[in-house]
Design an enzyme around this catalytic site. Structure first.
Site, short mmCIF file in Angstrom:
data_model
loop_
_atom_site.label_atom_id
_atom_site.label_comp_id
_atom_site.label_asym_id
_atom_site.label_seq_id
_atom_site.Cartn_x
_atom_site.Cartn_y
_atom_site.Cartn_z
N GLY A 15 46.92 29.24 42.95
CA GLY A 15 47.58 30.01 41.90
C GLY A 15 48.65 30.94 42.46
O GLY A 15 48.83 31.04 43.68
N ASP A 16 49.39 31.55 41.55
CA ASP A 16 50.45 32.52 41.88
C ASP A 16 51.54 31.92 42.77
O ASP A 16 52.16 32.63 43.58
CB ASP A 16 49.86 33.77 42.57
CG ASP A 16 48.81 34.43 41.71
OD1 ASP A 16 48.95 34.39 40.48
OD2 ASP A 16 47.85 34.99 42.27
N LYS A 19 54.99 29.78 39.32
CA LYS A 19 55.18 28.84 38.21
C LYS A 19 56.07 29.44 37.12
O LYS A 19 56.97 28.77 36.61
CB LYS A 19 53.81 28.44 37.62
CG LYS A 19 52.90 27.75 38.63
CD LYS A 19 51.52 27.51 38.07
CE LYS A 19 50.66 28.74 37.89
NZ LYS A 19 50.24 29.40 39.14
N GLY A 43 48.88 35.18 35.29
CA GLY A 43 49.91 36.22 35.28
C GLY A 43 51.16 35.58 35.84
O GLY A 43 51.22 35.31 37.04
N HIS A 44 52.09 35.26 34.98
CA HIS A 44 53.30 34.53 35.40
C HIS A 44 54.49 35.48 35.33
O HIS A 44 54.84 35.96 34.26
CB HIS A 44 53.51 33.30 34.51
CG HIS A 44 52.42 32.27 34.66
ND1 HIS A 44 52.40 31.08 34.00
CD2 HIS A 44 51.31 32.27 35.45
CE1 HIS A 44 51.33 30.39 34.37
NE2 HIS A 44 50.65 31.10 35.24
N GLN A 235 46.98 28.81 36.92
CA GLN A 235 46.14 28.73 38.13
C GLN A 235 46.74 27.68 39.09
O GLN A 235 47.95 27.53 39.10
CB GLN A 235 44.67 28.41 37.78
CG GLN A 235 43.94 29.54 37.06
CD GLN A 235 44.30 29.68 35.59
OE1 GLN A 235 44.19 28.75 34.84
NE2 GLN A 235 44.72 30.86 35.16
N THR A 250 38.32 28.24 38.69
CA THR A 250 38.34 28.68 37.30
C THR A 250 37.60 27.63 36.47
O THR A 250 37.01 26.70 37.03
CB THR A 250 39.79 28.93 36.82
OG1 THR A 250 39.74 29.60 35.55
CG2 THR A 250 40.60 27.64 36.71
N ARG A 316 46.23 40.05 47.45
CA ARG A 316 46.05 38.62 47.65
C ARG A 316 45.80 38.35 49.13
O ARG A 316 46.42 38.97 49.99
CB ARG A 316 47.29 37.84 47.19
CG ARG A 316 47.50 37.90 45.68
CD ARG A 316 48.70 37.05 45.27
NE ARG A 316 49.01 37.24 43.85
CZ ARG A 316 50.24 37.31 43.35
NH1 ARG A 316 51.29 37.18 44.14
NH2 ARG A 316 50.44 37.47 42.06
N LYS A 342 59.23 31.29 47.68
CA LYS A 342 59.05 32.43 48.58
C LYS A 342 59.39 32.12 50.03
O LYS A 342 58.79 32.68 50.95
CB LYS A 342 57.61 32.99 48.44
CG LYS A 342 57.28 33.38 46.99
CD LYS A 342 56.04 34.21 46.84
CE LYS A 342 56.33 35.68 46.84
NZ LYS A 342 55.27 36.50 46.18
P1 GDP Z 1 52.63 32.35 38.96
O1 GDP Z 1 51.31 32.84 38.51
O2 GDP Z 1 52.55 31.02 39.62
O3 GDP Z 1 53.68 32.35 37.87
O4 GDP Z 1 53.13 33.37 40.08
P2 GDP Z 1 53.01 34.98 40.02
O5 GDP Z 1 54.02 35.50 39.08
O6 GDP Z 1 51.61 35.40 39.82
O7 GDP Z 1 53.35 35.34 41.52
C1 GDP Z 1 54.56 35.02 42.11
C2 GDP Z 1 55.21 36.32 42.59
O8 GDP Z 1 56.22 36.02 43.48
C3 GDP Z 1 55.88 37.10 41.45
O9 GDP Z 1 55.81 38.46 41.74
C4 GDP Z 1 57.31 36.60 41.50
O10 GDP Z 1 58.24 37.55 40.98
C5 GDP Z 1 57.50 36.43 42.98
N1 GDP Z 1 58.41 35.35 43.39
C6 GDP Z 1 58.62 34.14 42.80
N2 GDP Z 1 59.46 33.40 43.57
C7 GDP Z 1 59.78 34.14 44.64
C8 GDP Z 1 60.58 33.92 45.80
O11 GDP Z 1 61.15 32.85 46.01
N3 GDP Z 1 60.66 34.94 46.70
C9 GDP Z 1 60.02 36.13 46.53
N4 GDP Z 1 60.16 37.05 47.46
N5 GDP Z 1 59.26 36.37 45.45
C10 GDP Z 1 59.13 35.39 44.53
P1 IMO Z 2 48.10 32.12 37.74
O1 IMO Z 2 48.31 31.24 36.53
C1 IMO Z 2 45.41 33.25 41.01
C2 IMO Z 2 41.10 33.05 40.18
C3 IMO Z 2 40.32 34.35 40.13
C4 IMO Z 2 38.97 33.86 40.58
C5 IMO Z 2 38.86 32.48 39.96
C6 IMO Z 2 38.08 32.44 38.65
O2 IMO Z 2 48.74 33.45 37.64
O3 IMO Z 2 48.41 31.38 38.99
P2 IMO Z 2 38.61 33.25 36.18
O4 IMO Z 2 38.99 34.60 35.66
O5 IMO Z 2 39.63 32.20 35.90
O6 IMO Z 2 37.25 32.82 35.77
O7 IMO Z 2 38.55 33.45 37.78
O8 IMO Z 2 40.20 32.05 39.73
N1 IMO Z 2 42.28 32.99 39.27
C7 IMO Z 2 43.55 33.06 39.69
N2 IMO Z 2 44.07 33.27 40.92
N3 IMO Z 2 46.22 33.02 39.96
C8 IMO Z 2 45.74 32.79 38.73
O9 IMO Z 2 46.51 32.42 37.68
C9 IMO Z 2 44.33 32.84 38.54
N4 IMO Z 2 43.52 32.68 37.47
C10 IMO Z 2 42.26 32.76 37.94
O10 IMO Z 2 40.87 35.31 40.99
O11 IMO Z 2 38.97 33.69 41.99
MG MG Z 3 50.06 34.52 38.74
#
Ligand code: GDP
Ligand code: IMO
Ligand code: MG
Length: 434
Positions: A15-16, A19, A43-44, A235, A250, A316, A342
């Site tokens: 995840g994270d 996306k 959290g996107h 995720q 998840t 993280r 990143k």
């Molecule tokens: P998601 O859950 O897959 O949408 O990703 P998140 O938003 O949770 O986490 C990605 C984080 O990295 C966010 O804070 C973005 O603003 C940041 N981000 C995305 N692409 C880049 C990148 O290419 N470089 C850097 N430094 N940050 C990035």
């Molecule tokens: P995005 O869409 C990162 C992780 C939680 C936990 C496990 C189960 O932003 O990438 P849950 O609340 O789903 O039952 O938790 O999954 N988890 C994530 N980790 N990014 C996420 O979403 C996540 N959604 C759930 O930290 O380990």
């Molecule tokens: Mg996220």
């Protein structure tokens, strides 16, 4: 973009991966954007024009013009959190009510699901999953055990259905075996339940103002008329309930097949599958993570990458890219194109490492095994860093040789082309390769 098809963008790690950013970047090419699983555990993050937005349940295509965005049947929705999220967007001038469509078949996360989430985590003690606490697991459990409430239920006799489901949850909560301290904490949560419930019911009323649709019909009609749909995963594959690092996962299918069940489309409607990964790897919550770094390098990646959870603010865990896990993710998703995020975070490193195999109980393996919880040691290949600030680059022609070498190395190892490179959080810091 494929006309009459659904392209799927999903995370390949834990995840994270970024996306939200990429869905926003790709949306102008599509007619519709849809979420197919997960809920407010996601959290996107998106950044553009100096603004930052974090989306939880609303698809990341919402900021591009007047595109229709769909919350599909595979999603679990918390009306109170949805209301907060949608109202904040409306307050910042984004019209949602005509173009954010919600499936009647999406399941509702009730306040008592969140109490159950906390109770089950407490009961697991040191084995807890480290969930986001949003009630995801208990809501999907109710779905599968055929006792859940769906968005469509708010249209008829809702109070009765709600009261019945709540009473059932309270019975379970009271029967869970907890020690004194845990029971005290849970009782505190129950004392304030009426407040949470009041807002939740307001959220239900608010939800009624949105088009509540049969999204499977809507999407299939769009496809029949040659429209294109981009599906946004939440995720990541390593958190998939079947193929992830079970039980530290998840409760939904985060993989490409989840788009079929989570939207009601046939597998023959899937076009491209975009697999998204960081140039390194992170994980939030508990569970195995073979390439995790506990040293200064891990800390450096966390600091430079601002690796703190968008939903819970938790640190993280950071480590090197894991090609064994990525190959597995690419396989179970049928990934056709890769997106690397990143890259800029590694701009200052002298050397970069990539895990190319695991040593399991002393024996080298290059496949992702059943159990990665114990006895796994990563085998690394070291590559020279590019030591160049790439954050202002506008074309791949500017990439330094060492970075191009890193890309070629990954493409060869993963047997899949890397089509997009992200070099910063902003919408504009994105390089689409030729
Ligand atoms: P998601 O859950 O897959 O949408 O990703 P998140 O938003 O949770 O986490 C990605 C984080 O990295 C966010 O804070 C973005 O603003 C940041 N981000 C995305 N692409 C880049 C990148 O290419 N470089 C850097 N430094 N940050 C990035
Ligand atoms: P995005 O869409 C990162 C992780 C939680 C936990 C496990 C189960 O932003 O990438 P849950 O609340 O789903 O039952 O938790 O999954 N988890 C994530 N980790 N990014 C996420 O979403 C996540 N959604 C759930 O930290 O380990
Ligand atoms: Mg996220």
């Amino acid at each position: 973009m494929n006309k009459g098809k659904v392209d799927v963008l999903l995370g390949l790690q834990w995840g994270d991966e970024g996306k939200g950013k990429v869905v926003d970047v790709l949306t102008p090419k599509y007619d519709v954007v849809a979420r197919f699983q997960g809920g407010p555990n996601a959290g996107h993050t998106l950044e553009f024009e100096g603004q930052k937005y974090v989306l939880r349940s609303i698809p990341s295509g919402i900021f591009q013009g007047d595109k229709v965005n769909i919350i599909g049947n595979g999603v679990v929705l918390a009306p109170d959190l949805f209301m907060d999220e949608a109202k904040a967007l409306e307050a910042s001038g984004h019209e949602l009510r005509s173009r954010l469509h919600i499936s009647k078949k999406a399941h509702l996360i009730m306040p008592t699901h969140r109490v159950l989430d906390a109770a089950y985590e407490a009961q697991k003690g040191k084995d807890k999953v480290g969930t986001t606490g949003k009630g995801i697991g208990p809501t999907y459990t109710d779905k599968v055990s055929r006792t859940g409430l769906r968005v469509g239920d708010i249209l008829e006799n809702f109070e009765e259905k709600y009261a019945k489901a709540k009473a059932r949850h309270l019975n379970i909560i009271n029967s869970i075996n907890l020690d004194k301290e845990q029971r005290f904490a849970l009782n505190n949560q129950l004392t304030t339940l009426h407040k949470v419930e009041k807002k939740w019911l307001e959220g239900v009323e608010y939800l009624r103002q949105f088009p509540i649709v049969d999204s499977e019909h809507e999407i299939n009609n769009l496809l029949k008329n040659g429209k294109s749909v981009l599906c946004e995963g939440a995720q990541g594959t390593m958190l998939d309930v079947d193929f992830g690092s079970y039980p530290f996962v998840t409760s939904s299918n985060t993989i490409c097949a989840g788009a079929c069940t989570g939207l009601g489309i046939g597998p023959n409607k899937i076009g491209d599958v975009y697999g998204i990964m960081k140039a390194y790897c992170t994980r939030v919550g508990a569970g195995p993570f073979p390439t995790e770094l506990f040293d200064e390098t891990g800390k450096k990646i966390r600091d430079l990458g601002h690796e703190y959870g968008a939903v819970t603010g938790r640190e993280r865990r950071c480590g090197w890219i894991d090609l064994v896990a990525l190959k597995y993710s690419i396989m179970v998703n049928g990934v056709t194109q890769l997106i690397m995020m990143k890259s800029d975070v590694l701009d200052g490193f002298d050397t970069i490492k990539a895990c190319v195999a695991y040593k399991q109980n002393g024996q080298e393996i290059d496949y992702f095994p059943y159990n990665i919880e114990e006895g796994i040691e990563p085998v690394y290949q070291e590559l020279p860093g590019w030591k160049t600030d790439m954050t202002k680059f506008t074309s791949e022609d500017q990439f330094p040789k060492e970075f191009n070498d890193y890309i070629s190395f990954l493409e060869k190892q993963l047997e899949t082309p890397i089509r997009i490179i992200s070099i910063g959080p902003d919408r504009d810091q994105t390089i689409v390769r030729k």
